[in-house]
Design an enzyme around this catalytic site. Structure first.
Site, PDB file in Angstrom:
ATOM      1  N   LYS A   1       3.010 -15.347   3.614  1.00 40.36           N
ATOM      2  CA  LYS A   1       3.258 -16.160   2.420  1.00 40.36           C
ATOM      3  C   LYS A   1       4.754 -16.455   2.393  1.00 40.36           C
ATOM      4  O   LYS A   1       5.469 -16.145   1.426  1.00 40.36           O
ATOM      5  CB  LYS A   1       2.777 -15.392   1.174  1.00 40.36           C
ATOM      6  CG  LYS A   1       2.777 -16.194  -0.114  1.00 40.36           C
ATOM      7  CD  LYS A   1       1.706 -17.263  -0.186  1.00 40.36           C
ATOM      8  CE  LYS A   1       1.881 -18.111  -1.448  1.00 40.36           C
ATOM      9  NZ  LYS A   1       1.007 -19.295  -1.460  1.00 40.36           N
TER      10      LYS A   1
ATOM     11  N   ASP B   1      -6.581  -6.911   4.114  1.00 42.21           N
ATOM     12  CA  ASP B   1      -7.665  -6.301   3.331  1.00 42.21           C
ATOM     13  C   ASP B   1      -8.539  -7.404   2.741  1.00 42.21           C
ATOM     14  O   ASP B   1      -9.773  -7.361   2.843  1.00 42.21           O
ATOM     15  CB  ASP B   1      -7.051  -5.449   2.211  1.00 42.21           C
ATOM     16  CG  ASP B   1      -8.115  -4.834   1.321  1.00 42.21           C
ATOM     17  OD1 ASP B   1      -9.116  -4.331   1.869  1.00 42.21           O
ATOM     18  OD2 ASP B   1      -7.948  -4.871   0.087  1.00 42.21           O
TER      19      ASP B   1
ATOM     20  N   TYR C   1       0.818  -1.213   0.000  1.00 44.95           N
ATOM     21  CA  TYR C   1       0.000   0.000   0.000  1.00 44.95           C
ATOM     22  C   TYR C   1       0.855   1.268   0.000  1.00 44.95           C
ATOM     23  O   TYR C   1       0.436   2.299  -0.507  1.00 44.95           O
ATOM     24  CB  TYR C   1      -0.914   0.024   1.230  1.00 44.95           C
ATOM     25  CG  TYR C   1      -2.218  -0.699   1.035  1.00 44.95           C
ATOM     26  CD1 TYR C   1      -2.253  -2.054   0.746  1.00 44.95           C
ATOM     27  CD2 TYR C   1      -3.434  -0.025   1.148  1.00 44.95           C
ATOM     28  CE1 TYR C   1      -3.457  -2.718   0.583  1.00 44.95           C
ATOM     29  CE2 TYR C   1      -4.632  -0.678   0.978  1.00 44.95           C
ATOM     30  CZ  TYR C   1      -4.650  -2.023   0.695  1.00 44.95           C
ATOM     31  OH  TYR C   1      -5.842  -2.674   0.526  1.00 44.95           O
TER      32      TYR C   1
ATOM     33  N   ASP D   1     -12.544  -8.929   4.180  1.00 43.09           N
ATOM     34  CA  ASP D   1     -13.765  -8.955   3.361  1.00 43.09           C
ATOM     35  C   ASP D   1     -14.324 -10.374   3.310  1.00 43.09           C
ATOM     36  O   ASP D   1     -15.537 -10.584   3.410  1.00 43.09           O
ATOM     37  CB  ASP D   1     -13.475  -8.498   1.916  1.00 43.09           C
ATOM     38  CG  ASP D   1     -13.799  -7.019   1.701  1.00 43.09           C
ATOM     39  OD1 ASP D   1     -13.610  -6.246   2.652  1.00 43.09           O
ATOM     40  OD2 ASP D   1     -14.240  -6.660   0.590  1.00 43.09           O
TER      41      ASP D   1
ATOM     42  N   ASP E   1      -3.081 -18.357   1.583  1.00 39.61           N
ATOM     43  CA  ASP E   1      -4.041 -19.107   0.756  1.00 39.61           C
ATOM     44  C   ASP E   1      -4.750 -20.159   1.599  1.00 39.61           C
ATOM     45  O   ASP E   1      -5.966 -20.359   1.511  1.00 39.61           O
ATOM     46  CB  ASP E   1      -3.362 -19.724  -0.483  1.00 39.61           C
ATOM     47  CG  ASP E   1      -2.064 -20.452  -0.165  1.00 39.61           C
ATOM     48  OD1 ASP E   1      -1.558 -20.329   0.979  1.00 39.61           O
ATOM     49  OD2 ASP E   1      -1.551 -21.157  -1.052  1.00 39.61           O
TER      50      ASP E   1
HETATM   51  C1  IPM Z   1     -10.591  -1.215   3.377  1.00 39.52           C
HETATM   52  C2  IPM Z   1     -10.789  -0.706   1.969  1.00 39.52           C
HETATM   53  C3  IPM Z   1      -9.618   0.205   1.611  1.00 39.52           C
HETATM   54  C4  IPM Z   1      -8.345  -0.607   1.696  1.00 39.52           C
HETATM   55  C5  IPM Z   1      -9.728   0.904   0.249  1.00 39.52           C
HETATM   56  C6  IPM Z   1     -11.034   1.643   0.099  1.00 39.52           C
HETATM   57  C7  IPM Z   1      -8.563   1.793  -0.009  1.00 39.52           C
HETATM   58  O1  IPM Z   1     -10.926  -1.763   1.082  1.00 39.52           O
HETATM   59  O2  IPM Z   1     -10.544  -0.387   4.303  1.00 39.52           O
HETATM   60  O3  IPM Z   1     -10.502  -2.421   3.549  1.00 39.52           O
HETATM   61  O4  IPM Z   1      -7.959  -1.296   0.730  1.00 39.52           O
HETATM   62  O5  IPM Z   1      -7.700  -0.569   2.744  1.00 39.52           O
HETATM   63 MG    MG Z   2     -10.983  -3.664   1.987  1.00 40.50          MG
END
Ligand code: IPM
Ligand code: MG
Length: 365
Positions: free
Chosen positions: A194, A250, A144, A254, A226
């Site tokens: 990894k 990240d 990042y 999700d 993974d």
């Molecule tokens: C999160 C989001 C952000 C990230 C994006 C919007 C930059 O996906 O907070 O998880 O990748 O960190």
């Molecule tokens: Mg995210």
């Protein structure tokens, strides 16, 4: 008694951001009335809206508002309108800028399955029963922020470059946060990397093992990313605390959110030196913005995290979580968690129901 007063910088942002923040602010107001603590709310612009008005996603004024506050509450940023802007002007830069400038290296993403929502998850309820995972994601390093980065030309062809990079200090401080969290929970920590391919991950693994020597009561396991992605779906209840880098965190967070039924249920806290930031982990959902159908619960849960981590108001934080549980138990659902036989409500009605429950729960006994 000295009157307690905290300054909160509020950035509603884009898409559904303003709608969900509106509901969260109602909750903050109720907490203030019942606790006697004053919350001074200062609203600012970040993200796409800030680009439109000031030509940049994180204007100096908003940044200094954040730096001067006791906590930051953020809705969401981004949307198709701004997708074609150059990289440094994209709304997401506001988030990354705030994280970096506030030094928010530790991102806490609790994944808790509410019993009332078991049937909202695409997974079988016997798999997700009793899920209580704390994902701790490093937030200011990795690909990042790593240099070099960019798109360069070589022999007339474009090459895209990013750098995965972690120093041992960066690894040590985040792994330490994770051990300290684990020791207060079920004393089990999975460090995700990894290391079979990446040197930065090999260092991550070595440093995590070293830090582990200071926490003999916590069981430390290493897992490849993974494999972790697979295990999260297969046997999620094995996880207590997970610690990992920015990029893996990240993606895994999700994925893990779906264990709870909806990404609209997951709050987050980003902690660092002084001012912390709280935001739902979902995005700005431009497709449903302005229609009063977004789920405000992740943002309201983020307020609970703010009370807990920034202001030490543990009782009130718990009462917010209890109010959410009670409202779900009564059957109220926004569209993302709706199932036949429950009561479909909009963003605003959901907020009002939470406020009603909160007022009842906050009454002194
Ligand atoms: C999160 C989001 C952000 C990230 C994006 C919007 C930059 O996906 O907070 O998880 O990748 O960190
Ligand atoms: Mg995210």
């Amino acid at each position: 008694m000295e009157e307690k007063k905290y300054k909160i910088a509020v950035f509603p942002g884009d898409g559904i951001g303003p709608e969900i923040i509106r509901e969260a602010l109602k909750v903050i107001r109720v907490i203030s009335e019942s606790s006697g603590v004053t919350f001074e709310i200062e609203k600012g612009l970040v993200g796409g809206g800030a680009c439109d008005q000031h030509g940049e996603p994180l204007p100096e004024k908003s940044l200094s508002m954040a730096l001067g506050s006791d906590a930051v509450l953020l809705g969401a940023v981004g949307g198709p309108k701004w997708e074609s802007l150059p990289h440094h002007l994209k709304p997401e830069r506001a988030l990354l800028g705030l994280r970096k400038r506030l030094g928010l290296f530790a991102n806490l993403r609790p994944v808790v399955a509410f019993k009332e929502l078991l049937d909202a998850s695409p997974l079988k309820s016997n798999v997700i029963n009793d899920i209580d995972i704390m994902i701790i994601r490093e937030l200011t390093g990795d690909a990042y922020f790593g240099q070099p980065r960019g798109i360069i030309m070589e022999k007339g062809l474009r090459i895209g470059i990013n750098t995965i990079i972690y120093s041992e200090e960066e690894i040590r401080r985040i792994v330490r946060v994770a051990f300290e969290a684990a020791i207060k929970r079920r004393k089990s920590l999975v460090s995700v990397d990894k290391a079979n391919v990446l040197e930065s991950s090999q260092l991550w693994r070595d440093v995590a093992t070293e830090v582990g020597h200071d926490f003999p009561d916590v069981e430390l396991r290493h897992m490849y990313v993974d494999n972790c992605a697979m295990q999260l779906i297969w046997r999620p209840s094995q996880f207590d605390v997970i610690v990992t880098g920015n990029m893996f965190g990240d993606i895994l967070s999700d994925e893990a959110s779906m264990l709870t039924g909806s990404i609209g249920m997951l709050p987050s806290a980003s902690l660092g030196q002084k001012t912390a930031m709280y935001e739902p982990i979902h995005g700005s959902a431009p497709d449903i913005a302005g229609r009063n159908i977004a789920n405000p619960l992740a943002t309201i849960l983020s307020v609970a995290m703010m009370l807990r981590y920034s202001f030490g108001m543990l009782r009130e934080a718990k009462i917010i979580e209890d109010a959410i549980r009670a409202v779900l138990k009564d059957g109220f659902r926004t569209g993302d968690i709706y199932r036949e036989g429950t009561l479909l409500v909009g963003t605003e009605e959901m907020g009002n129901e939470i406020v009603k429950k909160l007022k009842a729960l906050l009454k002194p006994v």
